[in-house]
Scaffold this motif. Structure first.
Motif, PDB file in Angstrom:
ATOM      1  N   ASN A 114       0.824  -1.196   0.000  1.00 38.67           N
ATOM      2  CA  ASN A 114       0.000   0.000   0.000  1.00 38.67           C
ATOM      3  C   ASN A 114       0.861   1.250   0.000  1.00 38.67           C
ATOM      4  O   ASN A 114       0.930   1.980   0.983  1.00 38.67           O
ATOM      5  CB  ASN A 114      -0.940  -0.002   1.201  1.00 38.67           C
ATOM      6  CG  ASN A 114      -2.124   0.879   0.906  1.00 38.67           C
ATOM      7  OD1 ASN A 114      -2.697   0.772  -0.185  1.00 38.67           O
ATOM      8  ND2 ASN A 114      -2.456   1.767   1.801  1.00 38.67           N
ATOM      9  N   GLU A 146       0.482   7.327   0.175  1.00 38.71           N
ATOM     10  CA  GLU A 146       1.262   8.178   1.080  1.00 38.71           C
ATOM     11  C   GLU A 146       0.731   9.608   1.117  1.00 38.71           C
ATOM     12  O   GLU A 146       1.070  10.366   2.024  1.00 38.71           O
ATOM     13  CB  GLU A 146       2.727   8.235   0.629  1.00 38.71           C
ATOM     14  CG  GLU A 146       3.498   6.927   0.802  1.00 38.71           C
ATOM     15  CD  GLU A 146       3.529   6.075  -0.451  1.00 38.71           C
ATOM     16  OE1 GLU A 146       2.559   6.160  -1.250  1.00 38.71           O
ATOM     17  OE2 GLU A 146       4.495   5.329  -0.649  1.00 38.71           O
ATOM     18  N   ASP A 194     -13.099   6.949 -12.293  1.00 39.62           N
ATOM     19  CA  ASP A 194     -14.149   5.957 -12.016  1.00 39.62           C
ATOM     20  C   ASP A 194     -13.713   4.541 -12.404  1.00 39.62           C
ATOM     21  O   ASP A 194     -14.509   3.727 -12.848  1.00 39.62           O
ATOM     22  CB  ASP A 194     -15.434   6.348 -12.759  1.00 39.62           C
ATOM     23  CG  ASP A 194     -15.207   6.511 -14.265  1.00 39.62           C
ATOM     24  OD1 ASP A 194     -14.139   6.063 -14.757  1.00 39.62           O
ATOM     25  OD2 ASP A 194     -16.080   7.070 -14.954  1.00 39.62           O
ATOM     26  N   GLY A 195     -12.422   4.276 -12.294  1.00 34.38           N
ATOM     27  CA  GLY A 195     -11.944   2.921 -12.559  1.00 34.38           C
ATOM     28  C   GLY A 195     -11.928   2.557 -14.033  1.00 34.38           C
ATOM     29  O   GLY A 195     -12.045   1.380 -14.376  1.00 34.38           O
ATOM     30  N   LEU A 202     -12.078   5.772  -7.992  1.00 31.19           N
ATOM     31  CA  LEU A 202     -10.988   4.886  -8.421  1.00 31.19           C
ATOM     32  C   LEU A 202     -10.156   5.634  -9.449  1.00 31.19           C
ATOM     33  O   LEU A 202     -10.600   5.862 -10.574  1.00 31.19           O
ATOM     34  CB  LEU A 202     -11.561   3.593  -9.019  1.00 31.19           C
ATOM     35  CG  LEU A 202     -12.315   2.685  -8.036  1.00 31.19           C
ATOM     36  CD1 LEU A 202     -13.097   1.610  -8.793  1.00 31.19           C
ATOM     37  CD2 LEU A 202     -11.358   2.052  -7.029  1.00 31.19           C
ATOM     38  N   GLN A 236      -7.551   3.523  -4.977  1.00 24.90           N
ATOM     39  CA  GLN A 236      -8.909   3.654  -4.448  1.00 24.90           C
ATOM     40  C   GLN A 236      -8.923   4.799  -3.448  1.00 24.90           C
ATOM     41  O   GLN A 236      -8.180   4.772  -2.467  1.00 24.90           O
ATOM     42  CB  GLN A 236      -9.317   2.350  -3.752  1.00 24.90           C
ATOM     43  CG  GLN A 236     -10.668   2.433  -3.074  1.00 24.90           C
ATOM     44  CD  GLN A 236     -10.882   1.282  -2.086  1.00 24.90           C
ATOM     45  OE1 GLN A 236      -9.937   0.745  -1.534  1.00 24.90           O
ATOM     46  NE2 GLN A 236     -12.135   0.914  -1.897  1.00 24.90           N
ATOM     47  N   LYS A 251     -11.095   6.589  -0.689  1.00 29.09           N
ATOM     48  CA  LYS A 251     -12.309   6.402   0.118  1.00 29.09           C
ATOM     49  C   LYS A 251     -12.902   7.760   0.487  1.00 29.09           C
ATOM     50  O   LYS A 251     -12.246   8.789   0.340  1.00 29.09           O
ATOM     51  CB  LYS A 251     -11.969   5.614   1.379  1.00 29.09           C
ATOM     52  CG  LYS A 251     -11.503   4.195   1.071  1.00 29.09           C
ATOM     53  CD  LYS A 251     -11.542   3.345   2.313  1.00 29.09           C
ATOM     54  CE  LYS A 251     -11.163   1.909   1.960  1.00 29.09           C
ATOM     55  NZ  LYS A 251     -11.190   1.048   3.148  1.00 29.09           N
ATOM     56  N   PHE A 305      -5.829   3.741  -1.266  1.00 29.94           N
ATOM     57  CA  PHE A 305      -5.328   2.373  -1.194  1.00 29.94           C
ATOM     58  C   PHE A 305      -4.975   1.828  -2.574  1.00 29.94           C
ATOM     59  O   PHE A 305      -5.608   2.157  -3.575  1.00 29.94           O
ATOM     60  CB  PHE A 305      -6.382   1.464  -0.536  1.00 29.94           C
ATOM     61  CG  PHE A 305      -6.637   1.843   0.888  1.00 29.94           C
ATOM     62  CD1 PHE A 305      -5.846   1.342   1.908  1.00 29.94           C
ATOM     63  CD2 PHE A 305      -7.632   2.761   1.193  1.00 29.94           C
ATOM     64  CE1 PHE A 305      -6.052   1.719   3.227  1.00 29.94           C
ATOM     65  CE2 PHE A 305      -7.849   3.147   2.504  1.00 29.94           C
ATOM     66  CZ  PHE A 305      -7.058   2.626   3.524  1.00 29.94           C
ATOM     67  N   ASP A 306      -3.948   0.967  -2.560  1.00 26.67           N
ATOM     68  CA  ASP A 306      -3.549   0.258  -3.772  1.00 26.67           C
ATOM     69  C   ASP A 306      -4.520  -0.893  -3.996  1.00 26.67           C
ATOM     70  O   ASP A 306      -4.622  -1.781  -3.149  1.00 26.67           O
ATOM     71  CB  ASP A 306      -2.114  -0.275  -3.576  1.00 26.67           C
ATOM     72  CG  ASP A 306      -1.702  -1.254  -4.674  1.00 26.67           C
ATOM     73  OD1 ASP A 306      -2.237  -1.150  -5.790  1.00 26.67           O
ATOM     74  OD2 ASP A 306      -0.838  -2.115  -4.388  1.00 26.67           O
ATOM     75  N   VAL A 307      -5.228  -0.863  -5.127  1.00 32.57           N
ATOM     76  CA  VAL A 307      -6.158  -1.958  -5.442  1.00 32.57           C
ATOM     77  C   VAL A 307      -5.948  -2.401  -6.888  1.00 32.57           C
ATOM     78  O   VAL A 307      -5.326  -1.702  -7.689  1.00 32.57           O
ATOM     79  CB  VAL A 307      -7.642  -1.537  -5.266  1.00 32.57           C
ATOM     80  CG1 VAL A 307      -7.926  -1.149  -3.828  1.00 32.57           C
ATOM     81  CG2 VAL A 307      -8.020  -0.417  -6.226  1.00 32.57           C
ATOM     82  N   GLU A 308      -6.450  -3.579  -7.195  1.00 38.52           N
ATOM     83  CA  GLU A 308      -6.481  -4.023  -8.591  1.00 38.52           C
ATOM     84  C   GLU A 308      -7.925  -4.312  -8.964  1.00 38.52           C
ATOM     85  O   GLU A 308      -8.721  -4.752  -8.133  1.00 38.52           O
ATOM     86  CB  GLU A 308      -5.592  -5.257  -8.774  1.00 38.52           C
ATOM     87  CG  GLU A 308      -4.122  -4.880  -8.666  1.00 38.52           C
ATOM     88  CD  GLU A 308      -3.155  -6.039  -8.913  1.00 38.52           C
ATOM     89  OE1 GLU A 308      -3.610  -7.153  -9.212  1.00 38.52           O
ATOM     90  OE2 GLU A 308      -1.944  -5.795  -8.791  1.00 38.52           O
ATOM     91  N   SER A 314      -8.585  -7.134  -5.745  1.00 37.88           N
ATOM     92  CA  SER A 314      -7.664  -7.266  -4.609  1.00 37.88           C
ATOM     93  C   SER A 314      -7.280  -5.894  -4.097  1.00 37.88           C
ATOM     94  O   SER A 314      -7.324  -4.911  -4.828  1.00 37.88           O
ATOM     95  CB  SER A 314      -6.416  -8.066  -4.997  1.00 37.88           C
ATOM     96  OG  SER A 314      -5.604  -7.326  -5.868  1.00 37.88           O
ATOM     97  N   ALA A 363      -4.453  -3.862  -1.216  1.00 43.93           N
ATOM     98  CA  ALA A 363      -3.303  -3.978  -0.313  1.00 43.93           C
ATOM     99  C   ALA A 363      -3.702  -3.607   1.112  1.00 43.93           C
ATOM    100  O   ALA A 363      -2.937  -3.825   2.044  1.00 43.93           O
ATOM    101  CB  ALA A 363      -2.172  -3.069  -0.786  1.00 43.93           C
ATOM    102  N   THR A 380       3.427  -3.728   3.962  1.00 46.97           N
ATOM    103  CA  THR A 380       4.065  -2.483   3.554  1.00 46.97           C
ATOM    104  C   THR A 380       4.899  -1.877   4.671  1.00 46.97           C
ATOM    105  O   THR A 380       4.358  -1.535   5.720  1.00 46.97           O
ATOM    106  CB  THR A 380       2.989  -1.453   3.143  1.00 46.97           C
ATOM    107  OG1 THR A 380       1.982  -2.125   2.381  1.00 46.97           O
ATOM    108  CG2 THR A 380       3.589  -0.329   2.338  1.00 46.97           C
TER     109      THR A 380
END
Lengths: 442, 245
Positions: free
Chosen positions: A187, A327, A357-358, A391, A429, A431, A437-440, B224, B226, B232
């Protein structure tokens, strides 16, 4: 009175211990001069008033902070400068659990704090295979031999005599993002993307040196080898060497940093970091690749069918948003400037699009000058955040027309065992509370 | 979407097939392959004719060149005289290598394993000398130049031959009576000799520059995150020492 005020300021307790230490002798020397004429009685009220202002508000304005009422350390207090003590968190960082030792490991550039396309020399990411050697430039040599007419042994002084060029290029370890193939794991922008940095390099064109030794007709390959304990070596096609490779001693206007190969390194513009051999001491010209450990056991990509891709040197177009990022969260709805970097080993970035929006809808970002081939390129875009979850993505396109792929697309073709060359679109992402946050995405 | 095979440039595919074909390793074949590969590296015609010379530097002596010429090619060029047995290799390995790589190449802690019978497909395959490296010459070269890790390039040629023989034997690639030397090493058939695709098949993705309604909102799913994984290290304050994820 003017002078008196300043002198009084200097007597104030400095917040910064270092400043106190340094100011003290100056004060003495000033008192020796005209200031000694001012009596203690004159100074006392001034002292009291400033201290009051400071204590009362603690905020500026309206008060004057202590650094505005004092004289700082003089020239050559730091003969070699360093960042403000207040940016001490902006450092290269490592992932201790990733490798067995720090000598064969990597550290990451804090891209979240990089305010331009040039990476500060002290923040350029590190990758070692046998630690950072201490090379004496007076005893360093570059040997050029093999399929050449005239083998050559060069000192650093010799190398500096050749016609010189300066170029701005990024270097990226192909394992950048390697921990993210299976899933979003780290993250952090620093740890997902910090194995890329960019500098202005100064040195000699490799073609100049190869012309000097005279390449034999059937030569096809060049082995570049380092003077570190790993004797790091990689095979490179002669064509690339004659095209735009550089043998450099300068980095952002000063000598190469030891971390970057002092006193001499190879720059292979746009190609994976590992071939930019550091502490360069030998170039052998040959007719075949050597199939070194770093181009067979390592830096090869296992595909789902069990076959591995080798010699995948090129860095394909990639980009990432550096603000916001895990960060650097956002605080409340409003207008934000999205910032990021894009780069391609195949030339210039032509444009970058961003999505909030992703990946449903995209907006064109602005590219900031200069836009240079095989260099980090800065992009910005305005984002009017309504405070709802979002996103964020960026997608780079380079002058070949190549479009940066999604992780889903890459996985479909390459599976998850490849480790290297993850140039996928990053999703952050955001919020509702502004945390990132790091998302896939699927 | 179309299969990965359909996206590869035809030349790359053809070449991948040539390399992948299960034919025995031989010097001729290696030469063939190198010729193919060299197509990715055409020379610039008559480059050496047109040059002025600066005349800087000195001409290295043969001895100077020999001292630094440590790179070994798959056909064995660059291998020095000398030889070593599996037995002797076991002794030197125990002293110089086992602490990190394990007595049987199983690897201590996070240090690399040298042998494994892991398949190269499926979940998290282990890549080692035994099941991944295409050439035994590379093993000799790497041990000679970079190992033992704390004192690289400190072993005699005989010892490097011996350890190479020992590691190859650990991986069941050569018999116990194998003697490694400049003749025998290039002939060793490594199990994954044909496991590499040497021409870069990229670009292998075909993402489009769609600008609007590129996917439906239902398609946008987080697969998914993190968040909460505790992998981290911190990115503010002093360096993190976190060891195990």
């Amino acid at each position: 009175m003017e002078l008196g005020r300043r002198a009084a300021g200097m007597l104030l307790p400095a917040r910064d211990q270092e400043a106190t230490r340094i100011v003290a002798p100056n004060r003495r020397s000033l008192f020796k001069g005209g200031l000694a004429a001012l009596g203690g009685a004159m100074l006392a009220p001034l002292l009291a008033r400033s201290a009051q202002a400071d204590a009362a508000s603690g905020e500026f304005p309206p008060g004057d902070p202590d650094w505005s009422q004092s004289v700082g350390p003089g020239v050559v207090d730091r003969p070699y400068g360093r960042p403000s003590q207040f940016v001490k968190d902006v450092i290269r960082r490592n992932v201790p659990w990733l490798t067995a030792t720090k000598e064969s490991s990597v550290s990451f550039t804090p891209l979240q704090h990089q305010d331009g396309i040039i990476t500060a020399n002290g923040l350029f990411f590190e990758r070692y295979h046998a630690g950072r050697p201490t090379v004496d430039p007076a005893r360093h040599r570059l040997l050029i031999h093999g399929m050449v007419d005239r083998p050559l042994l060069l000192t650093m002084a010799d190398i500096r005599r050749f016609p010189s060029v300066s170029r701005i290029h990024f270097i990226e370890c192909p394992a950048n993002g390697g921990m993210e193939w299976r899933a979003a794991q780290l993250n952090s922008l620093q740890f997902t993307h910090g194995m890329v940095s960019c500098a202005e390099w100064t040195g000699v064109r490799l073609s100049t040196l190869l012309d000097e030794v005279g390449i034999k007709k059937n030569a096809r390959w060049v082995l570049a080898e380092g003077a570190d304990g790993a004797h790091m070596d990689r095979s490179l096609p002669l064509e690339k060497c004659l095209d735009d490779c550089l043998v450099v001693y300068g980095q952002n206007g000063e000598a190469l940093r030891p971390e970057q190969g002092f006193p001499l390194r190879l720059i292979v513009p746009g190609w994976q970091g590992n071939v930019n051999v550091k502490w360069l001491r030998r170039l052998e010209i040959g007719d075949q690749p050597w199939f070194t450990r770093e181009e067979t056991a390592q830096y090869t990509e296992l595909m789902p069918d069990g076959k591995a891709r080798a010699f995948t040197w090129l860095i394909y177009a990639k980009s990432v948003i550096t603000f916001p990022c895990p960060e650097m969260p956002v605080k409340g709805a409003g207008v934000y400037e999205i910032r990021g970097f894009a780069w391609s080993g195949r030339g210039r970035i032509t444009h970058v699009d961003v999505s909030f929006d992703g990946g449903i809808n995209w907006t064109r970002a602005r590219l900031q000058e200069p836009v240079l081939p095989k260099a980090l390129t800065r992009f910005t875009a305005e984002w009017r955040w309504d405070g709802k979850p979002a996103l964020l993505q960026s997608r780079a396109v380079d002058e070949t027309g190549y479009v940066q792929p999604t992780i889903a697309e890459l996985r479909k073709i390459r599976g998850v065992n490849g480790i290297y060359n993850n140039n996928s679109v990053q999703t952050w992402q955001v919020k509702a509370d502004g945390s990132v946050f790091d998302v896939e995405l699927g | 979407m179309s299969s990965s095979a359909r996206r590869l440039p035809a030349a790359a595919l053809a070449f991948a097939l040539v390399v992948g074909a299960a034919v025995p390793a031989s010097a001729a074949e290696t030469a063939d392959e190198a010729a193919q590969l060299a197509k990715s590296a055409p020379t610039v015609a008559a480059r050496s004719d047109r040059v002025e010379h600066y005349g800087y530097g000195t001409v290295p002596s043969a001895q100077q060149i020999a001292g630094w010429s440590i790179a070994v090619l798959p056909d064995g060029r660059g291998l020095p005289p000398g030889s070593g047995t599996v037995d002797h290799g076991a002794d030197v390995y125990a002293q110089q290598c086992a602490a990190c790589h394990g007595t049987f190449g199983e690897g201590e802690g996070r240090f690399p394993k040298l042998v494994s019978d892991s398949k190269l497909t499926g979940d998290q395959p282990t890549k080692t000398v035994g099941n991944y490296w295409p050439y035994a010459t590379t093993l000799w070269d790497y041990i000679n130049r970079a190992m033992p890790f704390p004192a690289p390039h400190s072993l005699s040629a005989d010892d490097v031959y011996a350890i190479t023989a020992y590691v190859l034997n650990l991986a069941n690639i050569v018999p116990e009576n194998f003697v490694a030397d400049r003749e025998s090493l290039p002939k060793v058939k490594m199990p994954n000799r044909h496991g590499f695709i040497l021409l870069d098949p990229r670009p292998d993705t075909a993402d489009k520059e769609c600008m609007a309604h590129c996917r439906t909102p239902d398609e946008v799913k987080i697969t998914s995150t993190a968040e909460g994984k505790d992998l981290t290290p911190r990115t503010a304050g002093p360096l993190d020492e976190m060891q195990s994820p």
